[in-house]
Write a protein that holds these residues in place. Structure first.
Motif, PDB file in Angstrom:
ATOM      1  N   VAL A  62       0.842  -1.199   0.000  1.00 14.92           N
ATOM      2  CA  VAL A  62       0.000   0.000   0.000  1.00 14.92           C
ATOM      3  C   VAL A  62       0.881   1.254   0.000  1.00 14.92           C
ATOM      4  CG1 VAL A  62      -1.760   1.292   1.287  1.00 14.92           C
ATOM      5  CG2 VAL A  62      -1.940  -1.205   1.077  1.00 14.92           C
ATOM      6  N   SER A  63       2.030   1.189   0.683  1.00 14.42           N
ATOM      7  CA  SER A  63       2.901   2.375   0.738  1.00 14.42           C
ATOM      8  C   SER A  63       3.415   2.779  -0.636  1.00 14.42           C
ATOM      9  CB  SER A  63       4.076   2.121   1.675  1.00 14.42           C
ATOM     10  OG  SER A  63       3.609   2.030   3.000  1.00 14.42           O
ATOM     11  N   ALA A  64       3.669   1.810  -1.496  1.00 12.84           N
ATOM     12  CA  ALA A  64       4.085   2.140  -2.866  1.00 12.84           C
ATOM     13  C   ALA A  64       2.986   2.949  -3.555  1.00 12.84           C
ATOM     14  CB  ALA A  64       4.395   0.869  -3.655  1.00 12.84           C
ATOM     15  N   ALA A  65       1.732   2.561  -3.318  1.00 15.83           N
ATOM     16  CA  ALA A  65       0.607   3.301  -3.907  1.00 15.83           C
ATOM     17  C   ALA A  65       0.450   4.665  -3.233  1.00 15.83           C
ATOM     18  CB  ALA A  65      -0.681   2.485  -3.798  1.00 15.83           C
ATOM     19  N   ILE A  66       0.782   4.746  -1.953  1.00 22.37           N
ATOM     20  CA  ILE A  66       0.755   6.045  -1.257  1.00 22.37           C
ATOM     21  C   ILE A  66       1.788   6.983  -1.888  1.00 22.37           C
ATOM     22  CG2 ILE A  66       1.385   7.194   0.920  1.00 22.37           C
ATOM     23  CD1 ILE A  66       0.033   4.858   2.402  1.00 22.37           C
ATOM     24  N   GLU A  67       2.985   6.463  -2.144  1.00 18.04           N
ATOM     25  CA  GLU A  67       4.041   7.275  -2.754  1.00 18.04           C
ATOM     26  C   GLU A  67       3.597   7.795  -4.122  1.00 18.04           C
ATOM     27  OE1 GLU A  67       6.533   8.403  -1.299  1.00 18.04           O
ATOM     28  OE2 GLU A  67       7.802   9.193  -2.902  1.00 18.04           O
ATOM     29  N   GLY A  68       2.996   6.908  -4.910  1.00 14.44           N
ATOM     30  CA  GLY A  68       2.491   7.315  -6.216  1.00 14.44           C
ATOM     31  C   GLY A  68       1.455   8.422  -6.097  1.00 14.44           C
ATOM     32  N   THR A  69       0.553   8.281  -5.132  1.00 21.06           N
ATOM     33  CA  THR A  69      -0.510   9.277  -4.933  1.00 21.06           C
ATOM     34  C   THR A  69       0.086  10.618  -4.507  1.00 21.06           C
ATOM     35  OG1 THR A  69      -1.942   7.453  -4.257  1.00 21.06           O
ATOM     36  CG2 THR A  69      -2.722   9.672  -3.761  1.00 21.06           C
ATOM     37  N   ILE A  70       1.087  10.566  -3.636  1.00 17.49           N
ATOM     38  CA  ILE A  70       1.768  11.803  -3.218  1.00 17.49           C
ATOM     39  C   ILE A  70       2.372  12.508  -4.435  1.00 17.49           C
ATOM     40  CG2 ILE A  70       3.807  12.686  -1.969  1.00 17.49           C
ATOM     41  CD1 ILE A  70       3.214  10.550   0.189  1.00 17.49           C
ATOM     42  N   MET A  71       2.894  11.705  -5.378  1.00 17.78           N
ATOM     43  CA  MET A  71       3.501  12.274  -6.584  1.00 17.78           C
ATOM     44  C   MET A  71       2.447  12.725  -7.607  1.00 17.78           C
ATOM     45  SD  MET A  71       6.736  11.956  -5.898  1.00 17.78           S
ATOM     46  CE  MET A  71       7.829  11.851  -7.297  1.00 17.78           C
ATOM     47  N   GLY A  72       1.171  12.539  -7.254  1.00 25.55           N
ATOM     48  CA  GLY A  72       0.099  13.002  -8.129  1.00 25.55           C
ATOM     49  C   GLY A  72      -0.244  12.033  -9.251  1.00 25.55           C
ATOM     50  N   ILE A  73       0.107  10.751  -9.053  1.00 20.90           N
ATOM     51  CA  ILE A  73      -0.174   9.736 -10.075  1.00 20.90           C
ATOM     52  C   ILE A  73      -1.195   8.744  -9.512  1.00 20.90           C
ATOM     53  CG2 ILE A  73       0.853   7.845 -11.420  1.00 20.90           C
ATOM     54  CD1 ILE A  73       3.542   9.511 -11.172  1.00 20.90           C
ATOM     55  N   GLU A  74      -2.194   8.413 -10.297  1.00 22.25           N
ATOM     56  CA  GLU A  74      -3.213   7.461  -9.850  1.00 22.25           C
ATOM     57  C   GLU A  74      -2.566   6.121  -9.519  1.00 22.25           C
ATOM     58  OE1 GLU A  74      -5.126   9.063 -12.896  1.00 22.25           O
ATOM     59  OE2 GLU A  74      -6.110  10.347 -11.428  1.00 22.25           O
ATOM     60  N   SER A  75      -2.896   5.586  -8.351  1.00 16.14           N
ATOM     61  CA  SER A  75      -2.176   4.415  -7.854  1.00 16.14           C
ATOM     62  C   SER A  75      -3.129   3.396  -7.236  1.00 16.14           C
ATOM     63  CB  SER A  75      -1.153   4.848  -6.796  1.00 16.14           C
ATOM     64  OG  SER A  75      -0.215   5.745  -7.362  1.00 16.14           O
ATOM     65  N   LEU A  76      -2.766   2.123  -7.430  1.00 17.69           N
ATOM     66  CA  LEU A  76      -3.603   1.018  -6.968  1.00 17.69           C
ATOM     67  C   LEU A  76      -2.758  -0.013  -6.241  1.00 17.69           C
ATOM     68  CD1 LEU A  76      -5.327   0.447 -10.442  1.00 17.69           C
ATOM     69  CD2 LEU A  76      -6.160   1.868  -8.553  1.00 17.69           C
ATOM     70  N   ALA A  77      -3.287  -0.562  -5.151  1.00 18.02           N
ATOM     71  CA  ALA A  77      -2.618  -1.651  -4.431  1.00 18.02           C
ATOM     72  C   ALA A  77      -3.488  -2.898  -4.518  1.00 18.02           C
ATOM     73  CB  ALA A  77      -2.406  -1.256  -2.975  1.00 18.02           C
ATOM     74  N   PHE A  78      -2.865  -4.029  -4.894  1.00 15.54           N
ATOM     75  CA  PHE A  78      -3.603  -5.290  -5.036  1.00 15.54           C
ATOM     76  C   PHE A  78      -3.029  -6.339  -4.084  1.00 15.54           C
ATOM     77  CE2 PHE A  78      -4.028  -3.230  -9.174  1.00 15.54           C
ATOM     78  CZ  PHE A  78      -5.406  -3.264  -9.331  1.00 15.54           C
ATOM     79  N   SER A  79      -3.913  -7.025  -3.379  1.00 14.71           N
ATOM     80  CA  SER A  79      -3.493  -8.087  -2.467  1.00 14.71           C
ATOM     81  C   SER A  79      -4.427  -9.273  -2.626  1.00 14.71           C
ATOM     82  CB  SER A  79      -3.545  -7.603  -1.015  1.00 14.71           C
ATOM     83  OG  SER A  79      -2.757  -6.433  -0.863  1.00 14.71           O
ATOM     84  N   LEU A  80      -3.820 -10.464  -2.560  1.00 16.33           N
ATOM     85  CA  LEU A  80      -4.594 -11.704  -2.663  1.00 16.33           C
ATOM     86  C   LEU A  80      -4.581 -12.388  -1.305  1.00 16.33           C
ATOM     87  CD1 LEU A  80      -6.012 -13.908  -4.427  1.00 16.33           C
ATOM     88  CD2 LEU A  80      -3.730 -14.825  -4.877  1.00 16.33           C
ATOM     89  N   LEU A  81      -5.762 -12.694  -0.807  1.00 16.56           N
ATOM     90  CA  LEU A  81      -5.862 -13.385   0.482  1.00 16.56           C
ATOM     91  C   LEU A  81      -5.345 -14.802   0.296  1.00 16.56           C
ATOM     92  CD1 LEU A  81      -7.422 -12.163   3.060  1.00 16.56           C
ATOM     93  CD2 LEU A  81      -7.643 -10.933   0.925  1.00 16.56           C
TER      94      LEU A  81
END
Ligand code: MN
Length: 256
Positions: A108-127
């Motif tokens: 999720v933090s990678a997607a947070i970093e992307g969002t901070i940079m102003g780029i649409e970001s998605l985090a995917f996780s498989l249970l």
């Protein structure tokens, strides 16, 4: 020119989840992979600042970095990709990122970093349930990631918001649909284990325990437990707006 997509994760560049995601994104746009050279789960939003980072080129559009997921996003945007990405996707993580756990999550933090940079970001996780559970079905998760990526490239996302997507390991037939959810509360009990080394020193190992989850149809955990894909829009502004008034009233009441 297709849309530029940066693919990263926290399980490391060799994990099956990122391979499935990278392949799925090649059908959506021009996909590039920049990922940690080894597993870096639960590193949160850590940025490596006190040592240099080594980058290894693995292919025309793939690099590994001896750093964190956040380092990978920073280097991908700032140095490695030919231009600024239109979309950042992180995962597919082995295991859910639900409730308060997202504060530890490298995925999720990678997607947070992307969002901070102003780029649409998605985090995917498989249970995925431990080594004895059913085999993780990354194929089904990747198909869902592809659908979500196309949706976001077409519609964008609200300001300062990423999507945290959790997919139950139920196979194509087993998934009942999608629920748009809230981040739930989780309380771990008994998650610190004590053990002795052969030399008699006491060590502690954090992990496991019996998590208790907040219940509710609109909660991320409940959705995946019931066989739905959970999509939680995560806002980066952590301010509790109502608490500003709460503070103001009491602070002044104190005569402070
Ligand atoms: Mn992970």
């Amino acid at each position: 020119m297709g849309k530029i997509i940066l693919v990263t994760n926290d399980d490391g560049v060799r994990s099956p989840g990122i391979k499935a995601l990278f392949k799925a994104m090649q059908a959506v746009g021009d996909a590039y992979m920049v990922a940690p050279d080894r597993e870096r789960s639960a590193v949160g939003h850590a940025l490596t600042m006190h040592r240099p980072l080594k980058v290894e080129r693995l292919g025309r559009r793939a690099w590994s970095v001896n750093g964190t997921p956040t380092d990978c996003v920073a280097l991908g945007i700032g140095k490695l990709l030919p231009s600024r990405p239109d979309l950042i996707v992180s995962g597919i993580n082995r295991g859910g990122n639900l409730g308060d756990d997202i504060t530890y999550s490298g995925t999720v933090s990678a997607a947070i970093e992307g969002t901070i940079m102003g780029i649409e970001s998605l985090a995917f996780s498989l249970l995925a349930d431990g080594p004895r559970g059913p085999k993780p079905d990354y194929g089904t998760a990747a198909r869902f990631a592809r659908r979500t990526a196309r949706f976001v490239l077409e519609n964008g996302l609200p300001y300062d918001t990423l999507l945290n997507v959790n997919i139950p390991n139920a196979g194509k037939e087993g998934i009942k649909g999608v629920r748009f959810t809230r981040q739930s509360k989780r309380v771990y009990q008994g998650a610190i284990h004590e053990a002795s080394s052969p030399w008699g020193e006491v060590h502690y190992w954090i992990g496991g325990g019996n998590p208790l989850w907040e219940r509710g149809d609109d909660m991320d955990m409940e959705a995946v437990m019931e066989g739905y894909v959970s999509i939680t829009p995560i806002h980066l502004d952590l301010t509790n707006g109502a608490a500003i008034d709460w503070l103001r009233k009491r602070w002044n009441g104190d005569g402070a």
